[in-house]
Design a protein around this motif. Structure first.
Motif, PDB file in Angstrom:
ATOM      1  N   ASN A 240       0.816  -1.213   0.000  1.00  0.00           N
ATOM      2  CA  ASN A 240       0.000   0.000   0.000  1.00  0.00           C
ATOM      3  C   ASN A 240       0.850   1.264   0.000  1.00  0.00           C
ATOM      4  O   ASN A 240       0.398   2.318  -0.469  1.00  0.00           O
ATOM      5  CB  ASN A 240      -0.924   0.001   1.219  1.00  0.00           C
TER       6      ASN A 240
ATOM      7  N   SER B 109       0.194   4.158  -2.650  1.00  0.00           N
ATOM      8  CA  SER B 109      -0.103   5.504  -2.143  1.00  0.00           C
ATOM      9  C   SER B 109       0.891   6.518  -2.680  1.00  0.00           C
ATOM     10  O   SER B 109       0.506   7.640  -3.050  1.00  0.00           O
ATOM     11  CB  SER B 109      -0.083   5.498  -0.612  1.00  0.00           C
TER      12      SER B 109
ATOM     13  N   ALA C 245      -0.003   7.220  -6.299  1.00  0.00           N
ATOM     14  CA  ALA C 245      -1.236   8.004  -6.400  1.00  0.00           C
ATOM     15  C   ALA C 245      -1.002   9.460  -5.988  1.00  0.00           C
ATOM     16  O   ALA C 245      -1.457  10.388  -6.668  1.00  0.00           O
ATOM     17  CB  ALA C 245      -2.322   7.380  -5.535  1.00  0.00           C
ATOM     18  N   LEU C 246      -0.293   9.672  -4.881  1.00  0.00           N
ATOM     19  CA  LEU C 246      -0.031  11.038  -4.423  1.00  0.00           C
ATOM     20  C   LEU C 246       0.856  11.802  -5.397  1.00  0.00           C
ATOM     21  O   LEU C 246       0.658  13.007  -5.623  1.00  0.00           O
ATOM     22  CB  LEU C 246       0.607  11.002  -3.036  1.00  0.00           C
TER      23      LEU C 246
ATOM     24  N   SER D  69      -6.186  -1.901  -0.620  1.00  0.00           N
ATOM     25  CA  SER D  69      -5.766  -0.904  -1.608  1.00  0.00           C
ATOM     26  C   SER D  69      -6.929  -0.131  -2.217  1.00  0.00           C
ATOM     27  O   SER D  69      -6.695   0.829  -2.953  1.00  0.00           O
ATOM     28  CB  SER D  69      -4.984  -1.595  -2.732  1.00  0.00           C
TER      29      SER D  69
ATOM     30  N   VAL E 208      -7.127   3.747  -1.940  1.00  0.00           N
ATOM     31  CA  VAL E 208      -6.273   4.495  -2.867  1.00  0.00           C
ATOM     32  C   VAL E 208      -6.935   4.593  -4.238  1.00  0.00           C
ATOM     33  O   VAL E 208      -6.943   5.657  -4.868  1.00  0.00           O
ATOM     34  CB  VAL E 208      -4.892   3.814  -2.978  1.00  0.00           C
TER      35      VAL E 208
END
Length: 333
Positions: free
Chosen positions: A28, A32, A35-36, A125, A128
């Protein structure tokens, strides 16, 4: 209902180990961070151009889902390829076979424990992936389809791992064979179709006045059906549908040239998922047969042979009785 003892033990050992927590954190954490980073780049672009491109957030969903798919496809064999062979190396498999458990219970328990771990990774997940819900473009139905694709690839790659784990005595050899098989199914089948497609293009281009029709006429032929067992192509066609390209035939044509449209091509995603699940079931059945001791297999064969002999003896006896009754009927007449 009694729980599978192997599954119960594997869950207890896995939940109490640091390995499970580390896998969750790293898995994860990577998703993450990706994605960020994508959201940060999208916000910076808005600051520079004062224009919001909602397609960037859809690309974020596709990219994060693809990263998760790749990790699932390569993590699952690592969890299952040492399940049975590890018991052989610790010399505990023979002890397990002396209990009341059947070989199928051992194989299914090991596979179910690894599958539960993968399911936990997938569900953890989803927060996210759900970031894209803030901006729209993805529905709950798309998330269910994505979950089905993840479950299929986890089951398929896990079945490959548990099969080689049952086949070989060493975990290292089982691990290597599992990854070689996965890579062959993904890259090997793709390369074979690309090679056939290029050969078809060269053959067509050798004819006069056919240059304009090369792309439309050239194809990989029947080799395309090898891709039904390619999890990457299944995921690619499904994620393209969710991203707005609902033409599966066009997607396959871009990759492998024009093919004759039929039921399989038009329903590629569903049929490929069914083919991979069926292959996984066959591999699990083969693993059970390999784990079953030779004495039990011979006993089963002997029991079937004895049953068949009794049936044949009964048929012969009935035929003899019928022959005896036929002359008696003739004499009476």
């Amino acid at each position: 209902m009694k729980m599978n003892p192997v599954y119960k033990r594997e869950l207890k050992v896995g939940s109490r180990s640091v390995r499970m927590a580390m896998i969750l954190m790293i898995f994860n954490g990577i998703l993450s961070a990706v994605a960020l980073f994508n959201m940060y780049s999208a916000v910076e672009q808005v600051k520079m151009t004062a224009e919001i491109q909602y397609s960037r957030f859809l690309q974020l969903y596709v990219f994060v889902a693809s990263i998760e798919f790749i990790m699932l496809m390569f993590i699952m064999p690592a969890l299952t390829s040492n399940s049975i062979s590890g018991e052989r190396e610790r010399q505990t498999l023979d002890l397990m076979l002396t209990t009341t458990m059947k070989p199928g219970d051992i194989v299914l328990g090991k596979l179910a424990a690894a599958f539960t771990t993968m399911l936990l990774l997938v569900l953890s997940s989803f927060p996210v992936l759900s970031l894209v819900f803030v901006y729209g473009g993805i529905t709950a139905t798309d998330m269910v389809q994505l979950l089905l694709c993840y479950v299929t690839v986890a089951l398929f790659s896990g079945a490959v791992g548990v099969f080689f784990s049952a086949l070989f005595k060493r975990s290292t050899l089982a691990n290597v064979c599992s990854y070689v098989t996965i890579i062959f199914l993904v890259a090997g089948t793709y390369g074979a179709n690309i090679f056939a497609y290029r050969m078809s293009q060269n053959e067509i281009s050798s004819y006069m006045d056919a240059v304009d029709n090369v792309i439309r006429q050239a194809s990989s032929g029947g080799n395309i059906y090898m891709m039904l067992l390619n999890p990457a192509v299944t995921f690619y066609t499904m994620i393209n549908q969710q991203a707005g390209d609902s033409d599966v035939v066009g997607t396959l044509e871009q990759l492998f040239g024009a093919n004759q449209q039929n039921f399989v091509i038009e329903h590629w995603t569903g049929i490929s998922i069914a083919a991979q699940i069926l292959t996984a079931v066959l591999l699990i059945g083969a693993a059970v047969v390999v784990v079953t001791p030779a004495c039990e297999r011979s006993r089963y064969v002997f029991w079937n042979r004895e049953k068949t002999d009794k049936r044949e003896n009964g048929i012969r006896r009935n035929r003899k009785e019928d022959k005896k009754q036929q002359p008696e009927k003739t004499t009476a007449e």
